[in-house]
Design an enzyme around this catalytic site. Structure first.
Site, PDB file in Angstrom:
ATOM      1  N   GLU A 129       1.082  -1.465   0.290  1.00 42.96           N
ATOM      2  CA  GLU A 129       0.130   0.263  -0.350  1.00 42.96           C
ATOM      3  C   GLU A 129       0.943   0.974   0.608  1.00 42.96           C
ATOM      4  O   GLU A 129       1.966   1.133   0.291  1.00 42.96           O
ATOM      5  CB  GLU A 129      -1.170   0.338   1.274  1.00 42.96           C
ATOM      6  CG  GLU A 129      -1.986  -0.701   1.205  1.00 42.96           C
ATOM      7  CD  GLU A 129      -3.626  -1.064   1.596  1.00 42.96           C
ATOM      8  OE1 GLU A 129      -3.001  -0.273   2.849  1.00 42.96           O
ATOM      9  OE2 GLU A 129      -3.932  -1.844   2.212  1.00 42.96           O
ATOM     10  N   HIS A 243      -9.506   9.733   2.065  1.00 45.10           N
ATOM     11  CA  HIS A 243      -9.548   8.498   1.537  1.00 45.10           C
ATOM     12  C   HIS A 243      -9.017   9.056  -0.549  1.00 45.10           C
ATOM     13  O   HIS A 243     -10.015   9.617  -0.082  1.00 45.10           O
ATOM     14  CB  HIS A 243     -10.127   7.124   1.922  1.00 45.10           C
ATOM     15  CG  HIS A 243      -9.468   6.055   0.874  1.00 45.10           C
ATOM     16  ND1 HIS A 243      -9.518   5.761  -0.377  1.00 45.10           N
ATOM     17  CD2 HIS A 243      -8.760   5.102   2.021  1.00 45.10           C
ATOM     18  CE1 HIS A 243      -8.898   4.563  -0.368  1.00 45.10           C
ATOM     19  NE2 HIS A 243      -8.317   4.438   0.461  1.00 45.10           N
ATOM     20  N   ARG A 289      -1.471   9.753   1.251  1.00 41.33           N
ATOM     21  CA  ARG A 289      -2.922  10.389   0.417  1.00 41.33           C
ATOM     22  C   ARG A 289      -3.415  11.643   0.463  1.00 41.33           C
ATOM     23  O   ARG A 289      -3.919  11.730  -0.180  1.00 41.33           O
ATOM     24  CB  ARG A 289      -4.123   9.841   1.670  1.00 41.33           C
ATOM     25  CG  ARG A 289      -3.748   7.915   1.685  1.00 41.33           C
ATOM     26  CD  ARG A 289      -4.901   7.003   2.851  1.00 41.33           C
ATOM     27  NE  ARG A 289      -4.974   5.700   3.179  1.00 41.33           N
ATOM     28  CZ  ARG A 289      -5.293   5.193   3.439  1.00 41.33           C
ATOM     29  NH1 ARG A 289      -5.976   5.459   4.578  1.00 41.33           N
ATOM     30  NH2 ARG A 289      -5.442   3.970   3.481  1.00 41.33           N
ATOM     31  N   HIS A 350     -12.378   9.835   5.939  1.00 38.53           N
ATOM     32  CA  HIS A 350     -11.835   8.529   6.340  1.00 38.53           C
ATOM     33  C   HIS A 350     -11.008   8.278   6.999  1.00 38.53           C
ATOM     34  O   HIS A 350     -12.871   7.286   8.085  1.00 38.53           O
ATOM     35  CB  HIS A 350     -11.442   7.985   5.329  1.00 38.53           C
ATOM     36  CG  HIS A 350     -10.171   6.604   4.697  1.00 38.53           C
ATOM     37  ND1 HIS A 350     -11.595   5.771   5.014  1.00 38.53           N
ATOM     38  CD2 HIS A 350      -8.922   6.250   5.300  1.00 38.53           C
ATOM     39  CE1 HIS A 350     -10.446   4.529   5.389  1.00 38.53           C
ATOM     40  NE2 HIS A 350      -9.167   4.870   5.038  1.00 38.53           N
ATOM     41  N   ARG A 385      -2.376   9.792   8.413  1.00 33.95           N
ATOM     42  CA  ARG A 385      -1.635   7.939   8.819  1.00 33.95           C
ATOM     43  C   ARG A 385      -0.685   7.297   7.669  1.00 33.95           C
ATOM     44  O   ARG A 385      -1.583   7.482   6.940  1.00 33.95           O
ATOM     45  CB  ARG A 385      -3.336   7.196   9.784  1.00 33.95           C
ATOM     46  CG  ARG A 385      -3.017   6.332  10.341  1.00 33.95           C
ATOM     47  CD  ARG A 385      -4.424   5.296  10.086  1.00 33.95           C
ATOM     48  NE  ARG A 385      -5.577   6.052   9.273  1.00 33.95           N
ATOM     49  CZ  ARG A 385      -5.579   4.434   8.695  1.00 33.95           C
ATOM     50  NH1 ARG A 385      -5.402   3.623   8.270  1.00 33.95           N
ATOM     51  NH2 ARG A 385      -6.827   4.485   7.753  1.00 33.95           N
TER      52      ARG A 385
HETATM   53  C1  SIN Z   1      -8.226   1.054   2.249  1.00 35.49           C
HETATM   54  O1  SIN Z   1      -8.167   0.192   1.841  1.00 35.49           O
HETATM   55  O2  SIN Z   1      -8.184   1.875   1.272  1.00 35.49           O
HETATM   56  C2  SIN Z   1      -7.705   2.012   3.076  1.00 35.49           C
HETATM   57  C3  SIN Z   1      -6.594   1.620   4.582  1.00 35.49           C
HETATM   58  C4  SIN Z   1      -6.916   2.390   5.339  1.00 35.49           C
HETATM   59  O3  SIN Z   1      -6.871   3.266   5.742  1.00 35.49           O
HETATM   60  O4  SIN Z   1      -5.487   2.101   6.381  1.00 35.49           O
END
Ligand code: SIN
Length: 535
Positions: A129, A243, A289, A350, A385
């Site tokens: 990620e 998000h 993000r 988010h 975060r």
């Molecule tokens: C996501 O799946 O994009 C969200 C994961 C997160 O907010 O840590």
């Protein structure tokens, strides 16, 4: 609303040997469930309180996973470093060390409790990620991680016979006489006062206060407002994480389209199919993000459209459907097949980075009240975060809360470098959530969103103050949903106005850069209006 009649005990009364060993855990997301299960394992007799049903929480909708350094090329030090880098200068290094170094042990707890993490060749599968330097995201059921964790812990809590109070709302916390006294209100059964039991607040964040949010409607930040009313110190409230990719279609919910899709190679494009991050952001689709959100906002500003596209068509169809069953099922209800159709997406609120300030042992500034999960502000996220550190935070600091319950010791959060005080006066008591929540949601989205500025924040603050005068309870009454939502929104707005810089998730167009003088934590507490460094 009239004066409150309060019963003195639950009915039927439970045999109470020592109330100190009977913690009351408020909230049934990952933090609340984990604390309850660990309490039970260690011989305490917890009661779990949840405002709707045990199933419903923000955890259930978490798709991405849980970050933990398990790969051969990874280490807890690298996870720690990535967490600090993402937090843009404000991460508490000790808190982040606790988070990342204790992560593997908490994952072992989840495996022991039966969470079915996805595996490859007998080893836990690790995904990628944004802003993680290694593949370290554990997932379960593909993109159904939160659901699988919640279901496993929930079934186990029921099997263990943990006392659960559903449809029970926390109304107030009072520490004025020493230990905490709380008032709970159970649907159809009126109110009860509970005194002398340790309290663990795990009520989650406030994302759904925003008009556009990836959160379920339960995430209204009421625990934050209630703790604040009791005198708790809050920190980092200006940092709300947006998000970049929530489903964006008229009339549809802003369903999360997980970042893990971008981790697998999905690309953001304009409506004409042109990539707009390439060449502009070094990490492209896997940038943090906040920068991806702002780049999308710029693109929406240029195009005048309501969304951009997330193109996952280069990912092999089998892989897409096996790895992202939840997203694919959701899209199918709108006639979309992500192996063929680019997905319309736009940012949404988010995650609440700030909250009730705690120390490393989950102690708040209120005696006898611990806090963990999204509601708590531990300092691990700093100004931004890192993806998939949130479920982890609930586990790691949940475990530390359990330790405190077993061996209570005095302590609490560090005083913040700067403190803003907010005054709360009794109001007219017209608390109609159906009327108030949409007004609050619109104000937050328009003026306290991804890009903020001083005049907009000041105007939003004045309007929220007006709403609060209407809905704040009269003297001697308890606050309701609308008043708590308005208060939380006002706190976010006030903190965002005070922080005259841009850092992490907080972007001010009138102060577009970080400022050295603001590389410090901002606290918010109740009291007469004044701002400045703490003595
Ligand atoms: C996501 O799946 O994009 C969200 C994961 C997160 O907010 O840590």
């Amino acid at each position: 609303m009239g004066p409150h009649k309060v019963q003195e005990a639950f009915e039927p009364p439970k045999p109470v040997s020592d109330p100190a060993h009977q913690p009351l855990i408020i909230g049934s997301g990952i933090a609340g469930l984990f604390v309850a299960l660990r309490c039970r394992e260690l011989g305490l007799r917890p009661t779990l309180v949840t405002k709707t049903t045990l199933e419903e929480s923000n955890t259930r909708y978490a798709q991405g996973g849980i970050a933990t350094a398990l790969g051969d090329d990874d280490s807890v030090e690298l996870h720690w470093q990535d967490t600090r880098n993402a937090g843009d200068g404000l991460v508490d290094p000790e808190a982040a060390r606790v988070l990342t170094f204790e992560a593997p042990a908490r994952i072992a707890d989840l495996v022991r409790f039966g969470v079915p993490f996805d595996t490859v060749d007998g080893k836990i599968a690790l995904g990628r990620e944004a802003a993680h330097s290694r593949a370290r995201i554990l997932h379960a059921g593909g993109d159904a991680t939160g659901f699988q964790v919640e279901e496993t812990l929930r079934s186990r809590a029921l099997a263990e016979g943990i006392e659960v109070l559903e449809r029970t709302v926390l109304r107030s916390v009072d520490v004025s006489t020493g230990g905490p006294t709380v008032i709970l209100s159970t649907h159809g059964r009126g109110e009860v006062r509970v005194a002398g039991r340790p309290i663990v607040l795990a009520t989650g964040g406030a994302g759904s206060l925003y008009r556009q949010s990836s959160n379920p409607s339960v995430a209204t930040g009421d625990g934050i407002a209630i703790a604040f009313r009791a005198g708790a110190l809050l920190t980092d409230m200006e940092f709300v994480q947006f998000h970049p990719t929530a489903f964006a279609r008229e009339g549809a919910p802003r369903f999360l389209i997980t970042e893990a899709l971008r981790g697998e190679g999905a690309l953001l494009t304009t409506l004409r199919g042109e990539r707009f991050l390439k060449g502009r952001l070094a990490q492209g689709e896997l940038s943090t993000r906040d920068v991806v959100c702002r780049a999308i906002c710029d693109e929406l500003g240029h195009s005048g459209a309501g969304w951009v596209l997330l193109d996952a068509t280069a990912i092999p169809r089998d892989r897409l459907f096996a790895r992202f069953p939840t997203v694919c099922r959701f899209l199918a209800t709108y006639g979309l097949d992500p192996s063929r159709d680019p997905i319309p997406v736009a940012p949404a609120a988010h995650y609440t980075i700030g909250g009730v300030a705690t120390d490393l042992e989950a102690r708040t500034s209120l005696p006898g009240v611990l806090a963990c999960g999204e509601l708590a502000s531990t300092g691990v996220h700093g100004a931004n975060r890192l993806a998939s550190n949130s479920l982890l935070e609930g586990l790691v600091f949940g475990e530390r809360a359990v330790r405190q319950l077993l061996h209570p010791a005095p302590g609490g959060p560090k005083p913040p470098a700067r403190l803003v005080r907010i005054r709360l006066d009794p109001g007219e008591g017209h608390d109609e959530p159906g009327r108030i929540l949409p007004r609050v949601g619109e104000l937050l989205w328009a003026q306290v969103g991804i890009v903020r500025n001083g005049p907009g924040l000041a105007e939003a603050g004045r309007e929220l103050g007006r709403i609060q005068r209407e809905c704040e309870p009269r003297s001697g009454e308890l606050a309701g949903r609308g008043a708590n939502a308005t208060l939380t929104a006002r706190i976010i707005t006030r903190a965002a106005l005070a922080r005259e810089e841009s850092r992490g998730a907080h972007y001010r167009s009138d102060f577009p850069r970080p400022r050295a003088a603001w590389r410090r934590t901002l606290g918010i507490a109740m009291g007469a209006r004044r701002a400045g460094p703490l003595a």
